[in-house]
Design a protein around this motif. Structure first.
Motif, PDB file in Angstrom:
ATOM      1  N   ASP A 138       0.835  -1.203   0.000  1.00 43.11           N
ATOM      2  CA  ASP A 138       0.000   0.000   0.000  1.00 43.11           C
ATOM      3  C   ASP A 138       0.874   1.260   0.000  1.00 43.11           C
ATOM      4  O   ASP A 138       2.103   1.179  -0.027  1.00 43.11           O
ATOM      5  CB  ASP A 138      -1.018  -0.024   1.146  1.00 43.11           C
ATOM      6  CG  ASP A 138      -0.409   0.309   2.506  1.00 43.11           C
ATOM      7  OD1 ASP A 138       0.822   0.513   2.595  1.00 43.11           O
ATOM      8  OD2 ASP A 138      -1.179   0.377   3.486  1.00 43.11           O
ATOM      9  N   GLY A 165      -9.202  -3.211 -10.550  1.00 45.41           N
ATOM     10  CA  GLY A 165      -9.854  -2.052 -11.158  1.00 45.41           C
ATOM     11  C   GLY A 165      -9.564  -0.755 -10.440  1.00 45.41           C
ATOM     12  O   GLY A 165     -10.137   0.277 -10.779  1.00 45.41           O
ATOM     13  N   SER A 166      -8.660  -0.778  -9.452  1.00 44.73           N
ATOM     14  CA  SER A 166      -8.348   0.470  -8.737  1.00 44.73           C
ATOM     15  C   SER A 166      -7.150   1.181  -9.361  1.00 44.73           C
ATOM     16  O   SER A 166      -6.685   2.189  -8.842  1.00 44.73           O
ATOM     17  CB  SER A 166      -8.102   0.198  -7.253  1.00 44.73           C
ATOM     18  OG  SER A 166      -6.900  -0.522  -7.074  1.00 44.73           O
ATOM     19  N   THR A 169      -4.257   2.882  -7.497  1.00 45.43           N
ATOM     20  CA  THR A 169      -4.434   4.028  -6.599  1.00 45.43           C
ATOM     21  C   THR A 169      -4.585   3.613  -5.134  1.00 45.43           C
ATOM     22  O   THR A 169      -4.557   4.460  -4.253  1.00 45.43           O
ATOM     23  CB  THR A 169      -5.659   4.884  -6.992  1.00 45.43           C
ATOM     24  OG1 THR A 169      -6.832   4.071  -6.896  1.00 45.43           O
ATOM     25  CG2 THR A 169      -5.518   5.411  -8.405  1.00 45.43           C
ATOM     26  N   LEU A 170      -4.769   2.315  -4.875  1.00 45.45           N
ATOM     27  CA  LEU A 170      -4.888   1.860  -3.486  1.00 45.45           C
ATOM     28  C   LEU A 170      -3.639   1.109  -3.036  1.00 45.45           C
ATOM     29  O   LEU A 170      -3.336   1.032  -1.851  1.00 45.45           O
ATOM     30  CB  LEU A 170      -6.105   0.947  -3.320  1.00 45.45           C
ATOM     31  CG  LEU A 170      -7.475   1.560  -3.595  1.00 45.45           C
ATOM     32  CD1 LEU A 170      -8.562   0.508  -3.438  1.00 45.45           C
ATOM     33  CD2 LEU A 170      -7.755   2.731  -2.669  1.00 45.45           C
ATOM     34  N   LEU A 356     -11.412   5.843   1.411  1.00 48.81           N
ATOM     35  CA  LEU A 356     -10.690   4.567   1.272  1.00 48.81           C
ATOM     36  C   LEU A 356      -9.264   4.821   0.778  1.00 48.81           C
ATOM     37  O   LEU A 356      -8.304   4.262   1.285  1.00 48.81           O
ATOM     38  CB  LEU A 356     -11.420   3.637   0.300  1.00 48.81           C
ATOM     39  CG  LEU A 356     -12.672   2.956   0.841  1.00 48.81           C
ATOM     40  CD1 LEU A 356     -13.451   2.276  -0.279  1.00 48.81           C
ATOM     41  CD2 LEU A 356     -12.316   1.935   1.922  1.00 48.81           C
ATOM     42  N   ARG A 357      -9.137   5.701  -0.222  1.00 47.83           N
ATOM     43  CA  ARG A 357      -7.795   6.012  -0.747  1.00 47.83           C
ATOM     44  C   ARG A 357      -6.907   6.572   0.348  1.00 47.83           C
ATOM     45  O   ARG A 357      -5.726   6.280   0.421  1.00 47.83           O
ATOM     46  CB  ARG A 357      -7.888   7.007  -1.896  1.00 47.83           C
ATOM     47  CG  ARG A 357      -8.430   6.398  -3.141  1.00 47.83           C
ATOM     48  CD  ARG A 357      -8.005   7.143  -4.407  1.00 47.83           C
ATOM     49  NE  ARG A 357      -8.468   6.372  -5.547  1.00 47.83           N
ATOM     50  CZ  ARG A 357      -9.680   6.488  -6.067  1.00 47.83           C
ATOM     51  NH1 ARG A 357     -10.507   7.388  -5.590  1.00 47.83           N
ATOM     52  NH2 ARG A 357     -10.058   5.712  -7.053  1.00 47.83           N
ATOM     53  N   PHE A 360      -5.524   3.697   2.438  1.00 49.62           N
ATOM     54  CA  PHE A 360      -4.518   2.882   1.750  1.00 49.62           C
ATOM     55  C   PHE A 360      -3.272   3.702   1.401  1.00 49.62           C
ATOM     56  O   PHE A 360      -2.169   3.180   1.331  1.00 49.62           O
ATOM     57  CB  PHE A 360      -5.096   2.286   0.459  1.00 49.62           C
ATOM     58  CG  PHE A 360      -6.018   1.118   0.675  1.00 49.62           C
ATOM     59  CD1 PHE A 360      -7.355   1.315   0.987  1.00 49.62           C
ATOM     60  CD2 PHE A 360      -5.550  -0.188   0.573  1.00 49.62           C
ATOM     61  CE1 PHE A 360      -8.214   0.239   1.184  1.00 49.62           C
ATOM     62  CE2 PHE A 360      -6.398  -1.265   0.769  1.00 49.62           C
ATOM     63  CZ  PHE A 360      -7.726  -1.050   1.071  1.00 49.62           C
ATOM     64  N   MET A 371      -7.677   8.295 -11.222  1.00 48.29           N
ATOM     65  CA  MET A 371      -9.113   7.998 -11.249  1.00 48.29           C
ATOM     66  C   MET A 371      -9.930   9.251 -10.909  1.00 48.29           C
ATOM     67  O   MET A 371     -11.102   9.162 -10.565  1.00 48.29           O
ATOM     68  CB  MET A 371      -9.435   6.851 -10.303  1.00 48.29           C
ATOM     69  CG  MET A 371      -8.839   5.536 -10.778  1.00 48.29           C
ATOM     70  SD  MET A 371      -9.288   4.146  -9.716  1.00 48.29           S
ATOM     71  CE  MET A 371     -10.958   3.779 -10.299  1.00 48.29           C
TER      72      MET A 371
ATOM     73  N   LEU B 203     -14.091   2.640  -8.106  1.00 48.35           N
ATOM     74  CA  LEU B 203     -13.714   1.544  -7.214  1.00 48.35           C
ATOM     75  C   LEU B 203     -14.877   0.563  -7.071  1.00 48.35           C
ATOM     76  O   LEU B 203     -16.038   0.970  -7.036  1.00 48.35           O
ATOM     77  CB  LEU B 203     -13.334   2.088  -5.837  1.00 48.35           C
ATOM     78  CG  LEU B 203     -12.071   2.943  -5.752  1.00 48.35           C
ATOM     79  CD1 LEU B 203     -11.801   3.345  -4.296  1.00 48.35           C
ATOM     80  CD2 LEU B 203     -10.864   2.240  -6.336  1.00 48.35           C
ATOM     81  N   VAL B 456     -14.003   3.279   7.580  1.00 54.75           N
ATOM     82  CA  VAL B 456     -14.469   4.259   6.595  1.00 54.75           C
ATOM     83  C   VAL B 456     -15.998   4.235   6.506  1.00 54.75           C
ATOM     84  O   VAL B 456     -16.651   5.272   6.464  1.00 54.75           O
ATOM     85  CB  VAL B 456     -13.851   3.978   5.202  1.00 54.75           C
ATOM     86  CG1 VAL B 456     -14.546   4.777   4.111  1.00 54.75           C
ATOM     87  CG2 VAL B 456     -12.351   4.243   5.227  1.00 54.75           C
TER      88      VAL B 456
END
Lengths: 373, 483
Positions: A138, A165-166, A169-170, A356-357, A360, A371, B203, B456
């Motif tokens: 991460d 599919g991220s 970015t994570l 979430l980003r 991570f 994104m 996401l 979150v």
């Protein structure tokens, strides 16, 4: 001690972890490169981080339909190895080099980071449906694991689907476990010429409601195509039944070799190579004919895949006009179109995604802005 | 009482019970809120019946808006919420705490849309799994995940646990058949993940939600992928004189390119119980496989011929084909009655670990050894094609100490599953049952990132408390949330 230089190229997961720990402390943004097949990341402000050296097959068990590979493993190497055992990646990851002008070699990690899924999605699911588990690092340099190597696993939260599919970015994928499938021993294609999108949709809806396991339903330049796959007698039988069902049409049939070639092209969208803007648009299939009519009015060309659920639009048009026609429109090749490539989302989804980003990747160093949130 | 500890209820919440119920009654129809002790008792446990605790109140809303209203009140008043489908969880996923409000989906029963042209259906999530396929049947379609509790279990619970079933070898589990969800967040906000189009560009929050065991939100409506029904299906039964050879047969079938819809396995103790109970006429041998294939009659014949060729090379004790529907029923009869048959032998714990298919023979052998060490009998009946094992540990609940012994045996089996490359749970979920074993599968950081994700969605840690994550691991997050 790692020093931040112009181009970073860790050779294993531990090195990558050290490097990300340092970059996170320095708030040094990074532009992640797998096989380097996607040119559309060029605008990302960040030091290039080439992870393609984290490569190699870890295990392949054909009898378990399981493949574990490091993320930088080239897709052609994986495909050749599976082919030798009569298996394949059922999600048919598209090779968009022709469309995006990339010169590298696609990697398995890149395919998963992009959730790259080909025409067979309508039958066997997307890339994310074949992912069993992964290892990744991460944005703080933590080496993490989720899922595993078995086909049924509900142990804890499913971060594998989240990472797929991220687009890096994570976290940066280092190892992936994938479900492989026996590849079809026989295949054939039916082509319905002289149709428009509306008729194509009628054909798709009818064919996809049969038990004949149609594994491709695409439309290009006035022809609707249906693919069938299976054991040789199965394909023969299914082809016959479909021909009877659509008796009124003048139907072209393609054999195995012709089928392979046609669907490879449809998968890779080779018909829209060039420099014009290219959009990938997700719709409810029966909304496709109306949407394509309006897209054509913008002055470009369209093709359909996934039984109409995926529209490719190549041509001019403002992002806002495109998204007015169909909100789930992603700009795959910019061709000079400014603004976010990814479609806007509801405020609550954006908030959750951003938060979430932050967990991570608290320093925001992983492909920042790729994104658009 | 046995080994799994739940935190002490929050006395400040218990002291405010009347106010909480009154606040819920204020925003919800009268008959939606249940707080009478005799009635809430009906919700004190799920299918993991060894653990029971009546909740403070139960809310049974009839709409997404009502779920949101209840959630908002609980959130504002700091009350834990335990989501509940039909309460069929074998892992304690719907076990209440004394200081919680159960929000159940039982009255969210409407089928909202069936769209065969686009191959999806939209339902409220309180519909049962079986009723979904029943309502699709006249259209020639079905919904693939088919957990064995399908008569009772709801789509809400299926999504929370990412349920599988016998047919997932070919069709995948819930996450592979779910296109969209309407979700009520802890704040009471209503959001849509996914939809009636294939996938989304951002996401994959839908993928994250599926299997999250009620830790992230409550799903009130779902868009399900539906499939055309196959022309037909036919099982074959293959008996072997050893578990190893049966395991080898499974691997060879999969490798051959035939992809059956199901490969089920039963071992000798299970076969014996089934024979006594259901008189299914199974061969007397150490291992039986039931392999089912689909298609037209000719397609079925081709696939069965393939399977016979593979099996014959391994000298089966018996290879039994079904020539008609009655034969097929007879072959499935024993398998379908396996759990009932085992139930007649006494109490049992049903485990759910998954192992790589190649590790099946070794794992079965080790389970046999562990059975002797713990002095408890075990029977195996499971989905062999995907390595999802269901060892049934037999014990006597009336004999003090036996439940604890059975749980210890179960924990050893699950640790074994992880050791050989598998996981703790293939389709039942972690719940409370496997909560404290999570550290066997995940390192502290792997658990930390999962808890950060929960943080979150549920910053106050009110949703389905004390489940999934070991209490030690989650203490830091729960404390921070409480401050």
């Amino acid at each position: 001690m790692i020093t931040i230089i112009d181009q970073l190229a860790p050779t294993d997961e531990a090195e990558l972890s050290e490097l990300l720990t340092a970059a996170s402390e320095d708030r040094q943004p990074l532009r992640i490169l797998g096989g380097g097949t996607r040119t559309e990341t060029k605008h990302i402000a960040g030091t290039p981080l080439d992870v393609s050296a984290i490569s190699g097959i870890v295990t392949y068990e054909p009898g378990e339909m399981t493949l574990i590979a490091r993320a930088g493993t080239p897709l052609p190497e994986i495909e050749a190895m599976l082919e030798a055992e009569g298996q394949s990646l059922a999600f048919e990851p598209p090779d968009l080099r022709g469309v995006l002008g990339g010169r590298g070699i696609p990697t398995i990690g890149g395919a998963i980071a992009a959730n790259a899924s080909g025409p067979r999605r309508i039958r066997t699911g997307a890339c994310r449906d074949h992912l069993l588990g992964l290892r990744f690092v991460d944005g703080q340099g933590r080496i993490l694991r989720n899922g595993g190597r078995v086909m049924k696993n509900v142990t804890g939260l499913d971060l594998s689907r989240l990472l797929c599919g991220s687009h890096g970015t994570l976290g940066i994928l280092t190892e992936v476990a994938i479900k492989t499938l026996p590849h079809a021993q026989a295949r054939a294609t039916l082509g319905f010429h002289g149709t428009d999108e509306l008729r194509a949709l009628g054909i798709f809806s009818k064919a996809l409601a049969t038990p004949y396991e149609v594994s491709g339903a695409a439309f290009l330049d006035g022809t609707a195509w249906l693919r069938i796959e299976g054991l040789p007698p199965q394909v023969e039988y299914r082809q016959q039944r479909l021909l009877e069902m659509f008796g009124a049409h003048d139907i072209q049939t393609l054999d195995g070799a012709g089928t392979r070639e046609l669907w490879r092209g449809l998968r890779d969208v080779t018909h829209f190579a060039g420099d014009l803007p290219l959009w990938r648009i997700l719709v409810k299939p029966t909304d496709a004919p109306a949407a394509t009519a309006r897209l054509r009015d913008l002055g470009g060309r369209v093709s359909l895949d996934w039984g109409g659920g995926l529209i490719w639009y190549c041509g001019p048009g403002e992002a806002s006009s495109l998204r007015q026609i169909a909100p789930h429109a992603t700009l795959v090749r910019r061709g000079g179109v400014p603004g976010p490539a990814f479609p806007p989302e509801a405020a609550a989804i954006t908030r959750l995604s951003q938060e979430l980003r932050r967990r991570f990747d608290p320093a925001g160093i992983l492909n920042p802005g790729l994104m658009d949130s | 009482m046995s080994g799994i500890i739940m935190p002490q209820p929050d006395s400040t919440i218990l002291a405010r019970a009347a106010q909480i119920v009154a606040a819920l009654r204020e925003v919800l129809p009268e008959d939606t809120v249940i707080s009478d002790g005799n009635e809430t008792r009906a919700y004190e446990c799920d299918a993991l019946t060894a653990y029971r605790c009546p909740p403070l109140a139960v809310v049974l809303p009839r709409s997404t808006a009502e779920v949101a209203a209840a959630m908002r009140i609980c959130s504002e008043m700091g009350v834990p919420v335990v989501p509940r489908g039909a309460g069929t969880s074998l892992a304690g996923g719907a076990l209440p705490t004394a200081d919680c409000v159960v929000i159940g989906t039982a009255r969210l029963r409407d089928v909202l849309e069936i769209d065969t042209d686009n191959r999806f259906m939209r339902v409220q999530t309180g519909v049962t799994n079986l009723s979904v396929s029943e309502v699709l049947a006249p259209h020639g379609f079905f919904y693939a995940p088919d957990p064995s509790s399908q008569l009772a279990c709801t789509i809400a619970g299926n999504i929370a646990m990412n349920s599988g079933g016998a047919h997932c070898l070919k069709y995948g589990v819930t996450t592979n058949n779910l296109m969209g969800a309407t979700v009520v967040l802890t704040s009471g906000e209503i959001v849509e993940f996914g939809g009636s189009q294939a996938g989304a560009a951002g996401l994959d929050l839908l993928g994250l939600l599926c299997g999250s065991e009620g830790q992230l939100g409550i799903v009130t409506e779902a868009v399900l992928r539906i499939l055309p029904r196959p022309e037909g299906a036919r099982p074959v039964l293959i008996g072997f004189d050893s578990a190893e050879v049966a395991g080898e047969c499974v691997a060879r079938i999969i490798r051959s390119g035939v992809l059956p819809v199901a490969i089920e396995y039963m071992d000798e103790p299970c076969l014996r119980a089934v024979e006594n109970f259901a008189k299914a006429g199974y061969p007397d041998c150490p291992a039986v496989l039931i392999v089912e294939v689909e298609g037209s009659p000719d397609e079925i014949a081709v696939q069965i011929a393939h399977i016979r060729e593979i099996a014959d090379a391994l000298n089966p004790v018996e290879f039994r084909e079904s020539r008609n529907a009655d034969d097929a029923l007879a072959i499935w009869k024993g398998r379908k009655s396996a759990f009932g048959a085992m139930g007649r032998l006494g109490d049992y714990i049903c485990l759910d670990g998954t192992v790589p298919v190649g590790q099946l023979p070794h794992t079965l052998r080790r389970i046999g050894e562990l059975s002797k060490e713990h002095g408890l009998e075990v029977a195996n009946v499971f989905h062999a094609g995907d390595g999802n094992m269901h060892p049934l540990i037999l014990f006597n609940a009336n004999e003090p100490g036996q439940l604890e012994r059975a749980e210890a045996f179960g924990a050893d089996i699950l640790r074994l599953c992880v050791e050989v490359g598998g996981c703790l749970t293939g389709e039942h979920g972690v719940g409370i049952e496997k909560r404290d074993l999570m550290t066997a599968q995940y390192d502290p950081d792997d658990l930390a990132i999962q808890m950060e994700v929960k943080d979150v969605f549920d910053p106050a840690w009110l949703l389905n408390p004390a489940k999934v994550f070991p209490l030690d691991s989650s203490a830091r997050y729960r404390q921070r949330a409480a401050e």
